[in-house]
Design a protein around this motif. Sequence first.
Motif, mmCIF file in Angstrom:
data_model
loop_
_atom_site.group_PDB
_atom_site.id
_atom_site.type_symbol
_atom_site.label_atom_id
_atom_site.label_comp_id
_atom_site.label_asym_id
_atom_site.label_seq_id
_atom_site.Cartn_x
_atom_site.Cartn_y
_atom_site.Cartn_z
ATOM 1 N N MET A 147 0.816 -1.223 0.000
ATOM 2 C CA MET A 147 0.000 0.000 0.000
ATOM 3 C C MET A 147 0.846 1.268 0.000
ATOM 4 O O MET A 147 0.392 2.306 -0.450
ATOM 5 C CB MET A 147 -0.914 0.018 1.219
ATOM 6 C CG MET A 147 -1.907 -1.113 1.216
ATOM 7 S SD MET A 147 -3.584 -0.508 1.224
ATOM 8 C CE MET A 147 -4.494 -2.032 1.325
ATOM 9 N N ASN A 148 2.045 1.213 0.579
ATOM 10 C CA ASN A 148 2.887 2.406 0.453
ATOM 11 C C ASN A 148 4.051 2.177 -0.501
ATOM 12 O O ASN A 148 4.462 3.079 -1.225
ATOM 13 C CB ASN A 148 3.370 2.921 1.825
ATOM 14 C CG ASN A 148 4.201 1.923 2.596
ATOM 15 O OD1 ASN A 148 3.961 0.713 2.536
ATOM 16 N ND2 ASN A 148 5.191 2.395 3.314
ATOM 17 N N SER A 184 1.741 9.435 -7.183
ATOM 18 C CA SER A 184 1.704 9.936 -5.814
ATOM 19 C C SER A 184 0.697 9.158 -4.965
ATOM 20 O O SER A 184 -0.442 8.932 -5.370
ATOM 21 C CB SER A 184 1.322 11.413 -5.825
ATOM 22 O OG SER A 184 0.893 11.801 -4.544
ATOM 23 N N LEU A 185 1.127 8.788 -3.758
ATOM 24 C CA LEU A 185 0.234 8.060 -2.850
ATOM 25 C C LEU A 185 -0.987 8.892 -2.454
ATOM 26 O O LEU A 185 -1.985 8.350 -2.006
ATOM 27 C CB LEU A 185 0.996 7.625 -1.593
ATOM 28 C CG LEU A 185 2.087 6.573 -1.805
ATOM 29 C CD1 LEU A 185 2.814 6.291 -0.502
ATOM 30 C CD2 LEU A 185 1.511 5.281 -2.373
ATOM 31 N N TYR A 186 -0.902 10.210 -2.653
ATOM 32 C CA TYR A 186 -2.036 11.091 -2.344
ATOM 33 C C TYR A 186 -3.091 11.069 -3.437
ATOM 34 O O TYR A 186 -4.124 11.701 -3.302
ATOM 35 C CB TYR A 186 -1.571 12.540 -2.175
ATOM 36 C CG TYR A 186 -0.709 12.774 -0.985
ATOM 37 C CD1 TYR A 186 -1.251 13.344 0.168
ATOM 38 C CD2 TYR A 186 0.631 12.439 -0.996
ATOM 39 C CE1 TYR A 186 -0.461 13.566 1.271
ATOM 40 C CE2 TYR A 186 1.428 12.652 0.108
ATOM 41 C CZ TYR A 186 0.870 13.214 1.238
ATOM 42 O OH TYR A 186 1.652 13.436 2.331
ATOM 43 N N GLN A 187 -2.767 10.405 -4.547
ATOM 44 C CA GLN A 187 -3.678 10.443 -5.678
ATOM 45 C C GLN A 187 -4.317 9.095 -5.951
ATOM 46 O O GLN A 187 -4.725 8.785 -7.070
ATOM 47 C CB GLN A 187 -2.935 10.951 -6.937
ATOM 48 C CG GLN A 187 -2.451 12.392 -6.804
ATOM 49 C CD GLN A 187 -3.605 13.362 -6.579
ATOM 50 O OE1 GLN A 187 -4.663 13.244 -7.162
ATOM 51 N NE2 GLN A 187 -3.398 14.337 -5.699
ATOM 52 N N TYR A 188 -4.345 8.261 -4.902
ATOM 53 C CA TYR A 188 -5.021 6.971 -5.019
ATOM 54 C C TYR A 188 -6.389 7.062 -4.368
ATOM 55 O O TYR A 188 -6.543 7.697 -3.323
ATOM 56 C CB TYR A 188 -4.224 5.877 -4.302
ATOM 57 C CG TYR A 188 -3.031 5.359 -5.088
ATOM 58 C CD1 TYR A 188 -3.115 4.149 -5.776
ATOM 59 C CD2 TYR A 188 -1.840 6.066 -5.138
ATOM 60 C CE1 TYR A 188 -2.023 3.653 -6.490
ATOM 61 C CE2 TYR A 188 -0.744 5.594 -5.854
ATOM 62 C CZ TYR A 188 -0.844 4.383 -6.514
ATOM 63 O OH TYR A 188 0.224 3.905 -7.225
ATOM 64 N N GLY A 189 -7.348 6.413 -4.977
ATOM 65 C CA GLY A 189 -8.640 6.218 -4.334
ATOM 66 C C GLY A 189 -8.638 4.902 -3.587
ATOM 67 O O GLY A 189 -7.571 4.398 -3.202
ATOM 68 N N GLN A 190 -9.822 4.322 -3.420
ATOM 69 C CA GLN A 190 -9.959 3.072 -2.676
ATOM 70 C C GLN A 190 -9.203 1.930 -3.367
ATOM 71 O O GLN A 190 -9.230 1.799 -4.581
ATOM 72 C CB GLN A 190 -11.459 2.724 -2.603
ATOM 73 C CG GLN A 190 -11.758 1.582 -1.675
ATOM 74 C CD GLN A 190 -13.256 1.306 -1.567
ATOM 75 O OE1 GLN A 190 -14.057 1.853 -2.330
ATOM 76 N NE2 GLN A 190 -13.626 0.449 -0.639
ATOM 77 N N THR A 191 -8.520 1.130 -2.563
ATOM 78 C CA THR A 191 -7.831 -0.061 -3.064
ATOM 79 C C THR A 191 -8.855 -1.163 -3.347
ATOM 80 O O THR A 191 -9.833 -1.290 -2.622
ATOM 81 C CB THR A 191 -6.846 -0.549 -1.977
ATOM 82 O OG1 THR A 191 -5.883 0.479 -1.767
ATOM 83 C CG2 THR A 191 -6.138 -1.831 -2.389
ATOM 84 N N ALA A 218 -15.337 4.820 -9.898
ATOM 85 C CA ALA A 218 -15.476 5.971 -8.996
ATOM 86 C C ALA A 218 -14.124 6.668 -8.839
ATOM 87 O O ALA A 218 -14.027 7.896 -8.895
ATOM 88 C CB ALA A 218 -16.012 5.518 -7.637
ATOM 89 N N MET A 261 -12.872 10.587 -10.388
ATOM 90 C CA MET A 261 -12.255 11.673 -9.607
ATOM 91 C C MET A 261 -10.804 11.896 -10.021
ATOM 92 O O MET A 261 -10.065 12.635 -9.364
ATOM 93 C CB MET A 261 -12.334 11.321 -8.113
ATOM 94 C CG MET A 261 -13.768 11.357 -7.598
ATOM 95 S SD MET A 261 -13.869 11.060 -5.805
ATOM 96 C CE MET A 261 -13.524 9.309 -5.724
ATOM 97 N N LEU A 288 -8.477 9.657 -9.883
ATOM 98 C CA LEU A 288 -7.580 8.961 -8.950
ATOM 99 C C LEU A 288 -7.122 7.607 -9.495
ATOM 100 O O LEU A 288 -7.805 6.962 -10.276
ATOM 101 C CB LEU A 288 -8.298 8.746 -7.612
ATOM 102 C CG LEU A 288 -8.765 10.025 -6.910
ATOM 103 C CD1 LEU A 288 -9.539 9.668 -5.636
ATOM 104 C CD2 LEU A 288 -7.578 10.930 -6.574
#
Lengths: 278, 278
Positions: free
Chosen positions: B115-116, B124-131, B152, B156, B158
């Motif tokens: 996940m990281n 960027s990890l800030y630009q991921y939505g739900q896994t 979804a 957005m 993401l």
Amino acid sequence: MVLYIIGLGLSDEKDITVKGLEAVKSCSRIYLEAYTSILGVGKERLEAFYERPVIIADRDMVETESDAILQDADKVNVAFLVVGDPFGATTHTDLVLRAQERGIPTVPIHNASVMNAVGCCGLSLYQYGQTVSIVFFTETWRPDSFVEKIGANRQMGLHTLCLLDIKVKEQSIENLARGRKIYEPPRYMSIPTAITQLLSVTTDAYSPTTIAVGLARLGSATQQIVAGTLEELQSVDFGPPLHSLVICGKMHFLEADVVRGFAVSKETFDRYAEVSEH
Amino acid sequence: MVLYIIGLGLSDEKDITVKGLEAVKSCSRIYLEAYTSILGVGKERLEAFYERPVIIADRDMVETESDAILQDADKVNVAFLVVGDPFGATTHTDLVLRAQERGIPTVPIHNASVMNAVGCCGLSLYQYGQTVSIVFFTETWRPDSFVEKIGANRQMGLHTLCLLDIKVKEQSIENLARGRKIYEPPRYMSIPTAITQLLSVTTDAYSPTTIAVGLARLGSATQQIVAGTLEELQSVDFGPPLHSLVICGKMHFLEADVVRGFAVSKETFDRYAEVSEH
């Protein structure tokens, strides 16, 4: 040789991986990135543990003196230490690209970051939407893009990890304007401050009774996890930094079981938590 | 004493943290959870490194024999090793709750998880939505909730991290029905198989020309990262497991710079990547 980008994990000198420690010990120079996050221990503890000097790399150095960091990295190994995981902050991408331009191989060594360690509060990592940053509001600058993102996440029933601002080696506007390299003391946003900012924005994405989880000093021996309404958490003393905050979406009942264990008041938790039975 | 839940990180025996290794060495019994993920090395390598025996804990043991795992944990330390971070899979929450019921303190020791670590592909990890999880389709069971979530996220802008199914110690329906403890060989979903499943669903959430990034054996010396359209990645040989897949949303141009470096073909990347200039 190699530029190692080594994640230090979350809390102290022993959160480095065995692989990371071996890499550090092979390096001629060791830099510690010290402006996007902090460990719970100072650089002296790292130096004692590595038996080597550690150079603090502030934003200025990384962004404008990357040549110095990369100097001789074709002949010796250089370590660039990052709190959390090497790729938690995008600011290091630039250093990697510069190394590549010079033909210096970069080797990342992964570690825990808040993005996965936050799993310890009991909310499933699969039920988070986009992560948001909350930065210190000033009188004239109140960036609130987090509101829309929290709203979108909550509408889908998802939790939101809020990373709270840190300001290290910042200049006041006056000192900046006058070109004086005088720096303000470091500031780390607390959970109550973040909540005050959250509640200062008019929105229906969340309210004072929305359930959230505050996490302080994640991964350390003094770690603190408290769940409650935003209003309740606003008056909790979470102690020293770093702090993070999770705004809950809809919880699966198994998630709620764990989070409830951290609740300020089980009564308000049960009143306001949105829990699904399947 | 203590039940340690220790993250092993992603790849080999040296990805454990120094803190984790010290904890392991203090334990009387060491269990390795071996059904939600795998390391790139076998338990023999771990045993040689720890200088201690390691007991493989399959799903059956963790879910039905937790008493055996927790036995005497009030008198001796017990280690429960988990690939990645302790909280990557929710299956361990139950073990923690059972320990708490018996008054046994549990201490998690964090580590990297996909996940990281997925940050290394440049998104960027800030630009991921739900896994999302993609599980093996069977003739009669084709759970495709991932489609809606990818849709979804992409709406957005993401990215979506897709975790691919692993099946370890599964019984065939026949053997299950007859109560025969005969297990199928382990199966790890490959990126091409995941893409075949993705493209077998009728949706406008993505298409054969959607840009994605395949990641194999993340964090190991043989790590492989390839970017391209879903169609292109479908014919890439990513080698041995584990595999993961990221379906890209809109990329910032700095993200695109890095991802482009992994592209099968820069031409198709430039044609199909959705890139924003700010």
